[in-house]
Design a protein around this motif. Sequence first.
Motif, mmCIF file in Angstrom:
data_model
loop_
_atom_site.group_PDB
_atom_site.id
_atom_site.type_symbol
_atom_site.label_atom_id
_atom_site.label_comp_id
_atom_site.label_asym_id
_atom_site.label_seq_id
_atom_site.Cartn_x
_atom_site.Cartn_y
_atom_site.Cartn_z
ATOM 1 N N VAL A 1 0.509 5.400 0.475
ATOM 2 C CA VAL A 1 -0.241 6.581 0.894
ATOM 3 C C VAL A 1 -0.312 7.942 0.648
ATOM 4 C CG1 VAL A 1 -1.483 6.970 3.978
ATOM 5 C CG2 VAL A 1 -0.766 4.409 2.720
ATOM 6 N N GLY B 1 -5.136 6.355 -1.007
ATOM 7 C CA GLY B 1 -4.458 5.061 -1.083
ATOM 8 C C GLY B 1 -3.852 4.427 -2.126
ATOM 9 N N GLY C 1 4.757 6.817 0.251
ATOM 10 C CA GLY C 1 3.618 7.492 0.181
ATOM 11 C C GLY C 1 4.268 9.090 -0.399
ATOM 12 N N LEU D 1 0.956 -1.208 0.023
ATOM 13 C CA LEU D 1 0.029 -0.317 0.166
ATOM 14 C C LEU D 1 1.048 1.627 0.222
ATOM 15 C CD1 LEU D 1 -2.322 1.394 -0.226
ATOM 16 C CD2 LEU D 1 -2.267 1.568 2.287
#
Length: 315
Positions: free
Chosen positions: A83, A132, A117, A81
Amino acid sequence: MPGKLQPDILKKSVLDFTGALRKDLLVGGGIGEDAALIKVPEGILVAASDPVTGATKNAGSLLVHINANDLACKGADPAWLVVTLIVPDSMGVPFIADIMREIHEACKELNIAIAGGHTELASKYSEPVISGTMLGMTRYELSARKIQKGDLILATGHAGLEGMSIIANDREDLLKDFFTSDEIKIIKSWGNDFSVVKPAKILRDYARYMHDPTEGGLNGALYEVQTGADLAIDIYKDEVPVSELTLRAAEKLNFDYMNLISSGMLIAVIPPEKISEAQEKLKAANINSKIIGKFTNGEKISLSTHEELWKVLAN
């Protein structure tokens, strides 16, 4: 009107602009497609991106689940992931830490690594931007283009569960006149039911296509599937799973639960010869399911894709 772009506007304003043509992009952006499929040497990489809108409480956990759901709908195991957090400076670093703590805990539960991220405090925003991008691998090529006449639509979860949870957590005052405190607690607890990773993992061996009804609810999702498959749908509305609590709220607050955001619900398109085995596998895992429709060559039904949550929250 705020919310997701209507499909005709989406096509003209977004989907007509797709950059370079690449043979390694197996499934790109499209109406009803939750994630992209990209051919890589190791197999098929799945990529999806979603923001959290309309919720502040439990927003970090919700961010993980809605993105993981999109990958699961392509038969993938969510793995990484990325972000993006843009937070009003008035909310400060403590808000960022709270959101990231929620994201961290939800990712640990699903064995997902936070790969990176972007995070910043900004003076131009009054509300946080929480988004996300999820990545994972799959061996399946599920797509609305593979749906055939006679295929059945199987549903797990229940319609409007995400929207109801958001209302109970962020605008409990709207429910107090016709729900008990215990009933409101039950609705708030639905925030723990947003993941469809488990049922999707079971159904990926049977399905031609899977989709989670997010903004626009079940009606919006069925419209997208109908458009992507280029087939009509015969909807069995009496079979649609919905809580009595949602039905009561819909009557009192004057909204259509079929158009209420529904992360945690899963629809899967399955050939009729596989439906019994698929439902047995779900039952063995203590997951309830209903057959809510069938694809036909008839006239496509008109379905609204608007989101009812914004109207309710504006009360």
